[in-house]
Design a protein around this motif. Structure first.
Motif, mmCIF file in Angstrom:
data_model
loop_
_atom_site.group_PDB
_atom_site.id
_atom_site.type_symbol
_atom_site.label_atom_id
_atom_site.label_comp_id
_atom_site.label_asym_id
_atom_site.label_seq_id
_atom_site.Cartn_x
_atom_site.Cartn_y
_atom_site.Cartn_z
ATOM 1 N N GLU A 212 0.752 -1.165 0.095
ATOM 2 C CA GLU A 212 -0.241 -0.001 -0.077
ATOM 3 C C GLU A 212 0.888 1.201 0.219
ATOM 4 O O GLU A 212 1.957 1.427 0.492
ATOM 5 N N PHE A 213 0.299 1.956 -0.680
ATOM 6 C CA PHE A 213 0.997 3.348 -0.984
ATOM 7 C C PHE A 213 0.216 4.688 -0.130
ATOM 8 O O PHE A 213 -0.701 5.060 -0.959
ATOM 9 N N ASN A 214 0.526 5.002 1.133
ATOM 10 C CA ASN A 214 -0.188 5.952 1.866
ATOM 11 C C ASN A 214 0.525 6.364 3.086
ATOM 12 O O ASN A 214 1.829 5.998 3.129
ATOM 13 N N GLY A 215 -0.091 7.343 3.893
ATOM 14 C CA GLY A 215 0.564 7.778 4.844
ATOM 15 C C GLY A 215 0.517 6.977 6.299
ATOM 16 O O GLY A 215 0.136 5.537 6.136
ATOM 17 N N PRO A 216 1.063 7.231 7.350
ATOM 18 C CA PRO A 216 0.899 6.357 8.445
ATOM 19 C C PRO A 216 -0.541 6.093 8.644
ATOM 20 O O PRO A 216 -1.595 7.005 8.541
ATOM 21 N N SER A 217 -0.888 4.795 9.174
ATOM 22 C CA SER A 217 -2.070 4.510 9.524
ATOM 23 C C SER A 217 -2.096 3.066 10.611
ATOM 24 O O SER A 217 -0.865 2.697 10.899
ATOM 25 N N THR A 218 -2.994 3.068 11.088
ATOM 26 C CA THR A 218 -3.201 1.616 11.968
ATOM 27 C C THR A 218 -3.769 0.691 11.326
ATOM 28 O O THR A 218 -4.698 0.731 10.515
ATOM 29 N N PHE A 219 -3.507 -0.462 11.795
ATOM 30 C CA PHE A 219 -4.172 -2.032 11.194
ATOM 31 C C PHE A 219 -3.799 -2.766 12.422
ATOM 32 O O PHE A 219 -2.887 -2.904 12.969
ATOM 33 N N PRO A 220 -4.847 -3.579 12.750
ATOM 34 C CA PRO A 220 -4.906 -4.651 13.789
ATOM 35 C C PRO A 220 -3.636 -5.682 13.509
ATOM 36 O O PRO A 220 -3.460 -6.215 12.587
ATOM 37 N N SER A 221 -2.817 -5.946 14.588
ATOM 38 C CA SER A 221 -2.040 -6.924 14.665
ATOM 39 C C SER A 221 -2.615 -8.318 14.443
ATOM 40 O O SER A 221 -3.433 -8.708 14.553
#
Length: 321
Positions: A212-221
């Motif tokens: 993915e080409f994006n800024g900082p984000s969160t995703f579940p571990s």
């Protein structure tokens, strides 16, 4: 790797591609293109031929040995290998990030997700193994054990279709390039519990990734993905959500190497079993997968796969060299 600063500065690995040149005509950027291989020599000549020597600086060296005196705005690197982590350059991106990226800077690609799923592939298995049962009228079935070892000992890089996949994909590892550490890549272990969507022989497990080409984000571990549920429904929801995100091109740009998408040079990585297992619809396939860096070479990948289905349990170990 491309590094950048001043008005907009880039840090770029593998300048053998034209990316470092494409960045400059549209900005007043300073670009540092770092490449360890000899293609850096040709890259320098291309830069000179396009009168960009004042903006694009090609450095023929390993990233870890480069000295940069200022912070950069952007890091761009095509670090992904087969199965995402084989021969991966992610450790170099981490080094550059920790040493040179400005606070709030951009890393591209920003995130990557490694998936796996059980597959059926009777044609491929038959072409490799069943041939020895009757070689122009000669019974050479005594060769079968050796044939299986030669054909399936190491992972295979090939293209399969969505029709080969038996279950919803499972998330092996989510990589956030803004926060990932080199240590957590040394060994990755996760358990899976999947449900077959059809009746077919289980021939192996396929691995692929999205970037993915994006800024900082969160995703579940992975641990959060497993908490409270380990069913295929959970993984299908995660996978479908990412598919929907990909479709919204105005929100996120994603490179996919999934079987249902257009083929790429990464294809899929297949770990074939020596003996197929017959599974029926709704039958559970469970076990664990461990990916670890080889002591022989940290860019090699040790694979330890445990799998059980229909009351039978097996272990498959392999090395990607």
């Amino acid at each position: 790797m491309i590094l950048g600063w001043r008005n907009f500065v880039h840090f770029f690995t593998s300048p053998g591609s034209s990316t470092s040149l494409l960045l400059n005509p549209f900005s007043h950027s300073q670009v540092y293109a770092i490449e360890a291989s000899d293609i850096a020599v040709q890259a320098s000549e291309v830069v000179k031929a396009n009168n960009l020597s004042d903006k694009v600086i090609v450095i023929h060296e390993r990233v870890e040995k480069v000295s940069i005196q200022e912070k950069v705005d952007v890091i761009i690197s095509e670090w992904m290998g087969y199965m995402l982590l084989y021969e991966s350059m992610l450790s170099s991106v981490i080094f550059a990030r920790d040493n040179w990226l400005k606070q709030g800077g951009l890393i591209l690609p920003s995130h990557a997700t490694l998936y796996m799923a059980p597959i059926t592939h009777s044609e491929r298995y038959s072409d490799s193994i069943d041939f020895w049962r009757d070689v122009y009228g000669i019974d050479m079935s005594v060769m079968l054990p050796l044939a299986k070892q030669c054909a399936f000992e190491e992972p295979s890089i090939e293209t399969i279709s969505a029709e080969n996949v038996l279950t919803w994909p499972f998330v092996v590892k989510f990589v956030d390039c803004y926060t990932v550490t080199a240590r957590e890549l040394e060994s990755i272990t996760t358990k899976y519990n999947l449900t077959s969507m059809l009746r077919a022989p289980l021939h192996g497990f396929a691995f692929w990734f999205d970037a993915e080409f994006n800024g900082p984000s969160t995703f579940p571990s992975n641990n959060n993905l497993l908490s409270g549920s380990s069913t295929s429904d959970l993984y299908s929801n995660v996978y479908n959500n990412q598919r929907r995100q990909k479709a919204k091109s105005d929100q996120v740009l994603m490179l996919s190497t999934a079987p249902e998408d257009e083929p790429t040079h990464w294809q899929q990585t297949i770990l074939y079993l020596y003996e197929p297992i017959e599974v029926i619809q709704d039958q559970t396939i469970e076990g664990s997968i461990t990916l670890s860096q080889s002591r022989e070479n940290p860019r090699f990948l040790n694979i330890h796969l445990e799998y059980s289905s229909g009351g039978r349990s097996f272990i498959k170990e392999s090395i990607m060299r």
